[in-house]
Structure formats: structure tokens, C-alpha cells
Design a protein around this motif. Structure first.
Motif, short mmCIF file in Angstrom:
data_model
loop_
_atom_site.label_atom_id
_atom_site.label_comp_id
_atom_site.label_asym_id
_atom_site.label_seq_id
_atom_site.Cartn_x
_atom_site.Cartn_y
_atom_site.Cartn_z
N LEU A 15 44.96 11.12 -36.34
CA LEU A 15 46.53 10.55 -37.19
C LEU A 15 46.27 9.36 -38.34
O LEU A 15 46.35 10.43 -39.37
N GLN A 16 45.19 9.18 -38.66
CA GLN A 16 44.29 8.04 -39.93
C GLN A 16 44.10 9.15 -40.92
O GLN A 16 44.82 9.09 -41.95
N ASP A 17 44.14 10.34 -40.61
CA ASP A 17 43.67 11.20 -41.33
C ASP A 17 44.83 12.67 -41.97
O ASP A 17 44.39 13.25 -42.77
N SER A 18 45.99 12.20 -41.42
CA SER A 18 46.91 13.56 -41.07
C SER A 18 47.81 12.88 -42.17
O SER A 18 48.69 12.03 -42.20
N LEU A 19 48.64 13.87 -42.76
CA LEU A 19 49.97 14.14 -43.28
C LEU A 19 50.79 14.84 -41.83
O LEU A 19 51.30 15.94 -41.75
N ILE A 20 52.23 14.26 -42.06
CA ILE A 20 52.90 14.58 -41.07
C ILE A 20 54.58 14.59 -41.51
O ILE A 20 54.49 13.71 -42.89
N ALA A 21 55.89 14.65 -41.21
CA ALA A 21 56.63 14.73 -42.17
C ALA A 21 57.77 14.87 -40.62
O ALA A 21 57.09 14.58 -39.32
N THR A 22 58.88 13.98 -41.05
CA THR A 22 59.92 14.02 -39.96
C THR A 22 61.59 14.36 -40.69
O THR A 22 61.34 14.71 -41.73
N ASN A 70 58.26 3.91 -38.79
CA ASN A 70 58.30 2.41 -39.41
C ASN A 70 56.99 1.97 -39.21
O ASN A 70 56.19 1.97 -39.40
N HIS A 71 56.70 2.53 -37.38
CA HIS A 71 55.38 1.98 -36.67
C HIS A 71 54.19 3.41 -37.54
O HIS A 71 53.12 2.48 -37.06
N LEU A 72 55.04 4.27 -38.01
CA LEU A 72 53.67 5.62 -38.06
C LEU A 72 53.00 5.69 -39.25
O LEU A 72 51.58 6.00 -39.97
N VAL A 73 54.10 4.81 -40.53
CA VAL A 73 53.69 5.08 -41.87
C VAL A 73 52.49 4.72 -41.71
O VAL A 73 51.40 4.61 -43.20
N PRO A 74 52.05 3.18 -41.43
CA PRO A 74 50.64 2.94 -41.87
C PRO A 74 50.11 3.41 -41.12
O PRO A 74 48.11 3.10 -41.38
N VAL A 85 53.69 10.57 -45.04
CA VAL A 85 54.93 11.02 -44.68
C VAL A 85 56.16 11.84 -45.30
O VAL A 85 55.78 11.24 -46.47
N ARG A 86 55.70 12.95 -44.68
CA ARG A 86 56.43 13.86 -45.85
C ARG A 86 58.29 13.95 -45.30
O ARG A 86 58.49 14.47 -43.92
#
Length: 283
Positions: free
Chosen positions: A167-174, A192-196, A201-202
């Protein structure tokens, strides 16, 4: 792009009709960018509709019924706003033999502001199971397609999900849901939890395109609370056909009634779900 084995009824390829609908709709939408006359609010100030959305849906419906007059049709603009109305509209038609599920402009807020990230999303379900999906980005002239059991393609090339395993290497979106009472606060807890915990995040404003980007390997994952079948159906099939995984936020298998979704390359899926659970951002 090989289509000779596409689902066919009476000599008419479902995929050919879907692609034609998306192309005609995209051409119309692009011609109206910055030139819409009427703007209405639906659920909230963040939930918009224009006459272009409505006209695009009419165009797609007419084209579908020209070829397949007995098929059922579920379009966003034919449904009253709010989760209860959406759930009822889906329940009324979910088990029809053939059901076209359409979002004429996924990303209306972007369209209204001239921000070039929106799409036409068209899916076809057979007895409740999605068998094809088409997502068309008219601004980039990018066509994403998928058929159940036959893979997913963009620009005629096979799509494959990304290879990140952490997960730490991942670019995710919401997204930022229009429902400010329930869905938005829950999504913000997850954000808020996932950003760090991720690379970045996009939030670009079209769930359908976010899913297409997961399928194409441009995003590692995507999640959002409070979506509808027309936001998800086409893109979910693309992610699956590209080797990815899609569940609800509790980890249960996707079906047309899912509103809280997690899609990923598969490798990060359990980590993704665990972090949302630890943030109490699942439901």
C-alpha cells in the motif's frame, strides 16, 4: 481490437452498439463543453445535472432501443436523487434478461467547470451479471472496453493492473460524495487515515474513469462510499478483466447493488481493506 467473438444477438454485436453509443455521446458532450445553458442541483450543491446529461442519456437510450427494443435501460438521469430512489430503481430492473446501465456524464461537476476529466459509462448486464463495459473519455479520445471472460482493452491494447504489492508504494484514488450526511464524512475518515499510508491520493472527479485507470495500471486502487450501479458497473468489469479485484468495503463480492466499493490491483487489496476497517470507514 478483436470483436468477432463478442456477444451477439440476431447478428448485432452488443459491444459494437455500446461503442457506437459511447462515441456518439462523447462527440455530443465535447461539442457542448462550456456551452451548457441550464444547471440544476440534485441531492446537494455538489450533485449537478445539466441539459447535456439529460440529452446524452436520451441519445444513448434511443440508440440502444433502435438495435435492441426489448432490452431494459437504467440511466442515472431517469432516477430521482438519493440512495433510496437509486436502490429502488435498480431493484425494479436488476433481474431483467438484458439491462443497459448508463451514466451519460460521469463527472458532471468537471464538465460544468470545463475541467477535462469526465466520461460516458455504459454497461450491459445479463440477468444481473455485467457482461460488457465501455467507458469513453471524449477529451482524451480514450476508449476503454471490457467483455466478461475476454479481457479489457484501451486503444485496442490489452489492459493489465499495476504491480505494486505494498500500500505504501501505491497511488490510489477516491471521490468526495455528494451525500454530505453519511457518505462524505465516512469517505473523509478513510481519506485522512490513508493519506500517510500510501504514495499519494488522487481525487479527479469521475469514478468510472478512476476504475478504468485501475484497470489500465495507472492507479493501484480506488475506493468510494455511496456510489451507484451506473457509476460502477462498466469499470468494475474492466478491473476484473484486467486481473484486479473488486469488493465492497467490507470485503464482500461486488454485485450491482454495491454502493461502497474498493477496487485494486489485487495485491494490495487486503491491506487496503484492513486500513479502511481500522479507520472505521467501511460503512
Amino acid at each position: 481490437m478483436e470483436q468477432s467473438n463478442s456477444f451477439v444477438v440476431g447478428g448485432k454485436s452488443f459491444m459494437a452498439v455500446a461503442i457506437n453509443c459511447a462515441a456518439k455521446a462523447g462527440e455530443w458532450i465535447a461539442s457542448r463543453l462550456g456551452n451548457h445553458a441550464k444547471l440544476e442541483q440534485k441531492l446537494s450543491a455538489q450533485d449537478l445535472v445539466t441539459e447535456v446529461d439529460k440529452g446524452t442519456e436520451r441519445l444513448i437510450r434511443k440508440l440502444v432501443h433502435t438495435h435492441f427494443p426489448h432490452h431494459s435501460f437504467l440511466g442515472e438521469e431517469g432516477v430521482e436523487p438519493g440512495p433510496e430512489a437509486s436502490a429502488q430503481a435498480l431493484a425494479d430492473v436488476e433481474q431483467e434478461e438484458y439491462l443497459w446501465i448508463v451514466d451519460p456524464i460521469d463527472g458532471t461537476t468537471n464538465f460544468v467547470h470545463g475541467f477535462p476529466y469526465f466520461s460516458v459509462s455504459i454497461a450491459l448486464a445479463h440477468k444481473g451479471e455485467v457482461i460488457l463495459g465501455v467507458i469513453y473519455d471524449p477529451m482524451k479520445d480514450e476508449l476503454f472496453i471490457a467483455e466478461k471472460g475476454k479481457g479489457a482493452y484501451v486503444h485496442g491494447k490489452v489492459m493489465k493492473v499495476s504491480e505494486e504489492s505494498m500500500l505504501q508504494d501505491s497511488l490510489i484514488a477516491t471521490g468526495f460524495p455528494a451525500d454530505q450526511q453519511y457518505a462524505l464524512p465516512l469517505n473523509m475518515k478513510g481519506l485522512n487515515h490513508l493519506v500517510p499510508k500510501v504514495r499519494n491520493v488522487r481525487v479527479a472527479g469521475s469514478a468510472a474513469l478512476h476504475l478504468a485507470y485501475v484497470a489500465a495500471g495507472r492507479l493501484s486502487g480506488f475506493w468510494e462510499i455511496g456510489l451507484n450501479s451506473w457509476d460502477l458497473a462498466a469499470g468494475v468489469l474492466m478491473v476484473k478483466e484486467s486481473g484486479g479485484e473488486v469488493t465492497d468495503t467490507m470485503g464482500q463480492p461486488y454485485h450491482l447493488g454495491v454502493r461502497n466499493v474498493v477496487a485494486s490491483n489485487g495485491s494490495i487489496h487486503q491491506q487496503f481493506l484492513q486500513e479502511l476497517a481500522s479507520a472505521e470507514a467501511c460503512k
